[in-house]
Design an enzyme around this catalytic site. Structure first.
Site, PDB file in Angstrom:
ATOM      1  CG  ASP A 117      74.728  65.218 -11.407  1.00 41.03           C
ATOM      2  OD1 ASP A 117      73.620  65.251 -10.844  1.00 41.03           O
ATOM      3  OD2 ASP A 117      75.491  64.238 -11.357  1.00 41.03           O
ATOM      4  CD  GLU A 140      69.111  60.974  -3.826  1.00 40.61           C
ATOM      5  OE1 GLU A 140      69.864  61.482  -4.698  1.00 40.61           O
ATOM      6  OE2 GLU A 140      67.874  61.056  -3.883  1.00 40.61           O
TER       7      GLU A 140
END
Length: 258
Positions: A56, A45
């Site tokens: 995140d 990714e």
């Protein structure tokens, strides 16, 4: 059969590894990508840096800030990825990021550029499922891009089945509450019950578990309930301050799979 599906034909638990484009240096993207693939990562990714990455944790947020400061943006990334399939022919490549910069770039343009570069799938955690179906599904299909959707312990069974119907890549199981890279605070019994519940649904797509997986032990533990696992923040930490980012990336992969 696409490259993502081919990867899951292997008789092994798969390592899906995440890194941020343009980190630690603007031109690190392709050397790190190649090093990860050569070292044995099964899927990769590439994070598209964004100034407000909601899912995140601090490690990936910091890497995004550095990458943006380095000059990384969508146009630069697609320029870097041009011709990548000559050096990384078989490893599935996914782009992970957020809807806002994709919309600013233009969804059609984004999908066209991604497909031209040889990208296999896209993960946009803040893309509403209904919006995908109504506005973007046809575009993704036209460019042969597979969407990947996140499933959490709170995701209702009917939504899980709908997600399973809408893709032919894999299901991204978020291991528990929190953001990427954080310690998993969910009780082991609760987490095991969640993974078992998903397994018992007998879904058609394979599953990868992400969030909070950082080393060989946590990777092996996650793989008990899925076809593999996803690691991101721990690799970013390994790249931070490294004299040779590709070598550090390769060594990290080796520490997980060997």
């Amino acid at each position: 059969m696409n490259r993502i599906q081919n990867a899951f034909q292997q008789d092994k638990k798969l390592l899906n590894i995440y890194f941020t484009a343009g980190y630690p240096e603007l031109n690190s993207t392709v050397p790190v990508l190649k090093a990860l693939a050569d070292a044995g990562a099964d899927l990769i990714e590439i994070g598209m840096p964004f100034s407000d990455p909601l899912a995140d944790g601090p490690v990936i947020q910091a890497s995004s800030t550095v990458a943006l400061h380095n000059g990384m943006n969508m146009r630069v990334l697609f320029g870097q990825l041009a011709g990548i399939r000559a050096t990384v022919p078989d490893t599935p490549i996914l782009l992970m990021g957020y809807l806002n910069p994709v919309m600013q770039f233009g969804v059609e343009n984004f999908c066209c550029e991604a497909a031209a570069a040889g990208v296999d799938g896209v993960i946009l955690p803040d893309l509403p499922l209904d919006d995908y179906v109504a506005e973007y599904q046809d575009i993704f299909r036209r460019h042969n891009l597979r969407p990947v959707f996140l499933i959490t312990p709170q995701t209702a069974p009917e939504r899980i089945r709908r997600i399973d119907e809408l893709t032919d890549s894999f299901l991204y199981l978020v291991s528990g509450p929190g953001t990427t890279g954080g310690a998993n605070t969910q009780a082991a019994g609760v987490q095991d019950a969640y993974f078992q519940r998903i397994e018992d649904m007998q879904l058609r797509n394979p599953r990868l578990i992400g969030f909070g997986i950082s080393d060989k032990q946590s990777f092996a533990s996650a793989c008990r309930y899925a076809e593999g696992a996803i690691i991101g923040s721990a690799l970013i930490k390994a790249l931070e301050g490294a004299d040779d980012a590709p070598a550090a990336a390769a060594a990290f992969v080796s520490s997980i799979i060997q």
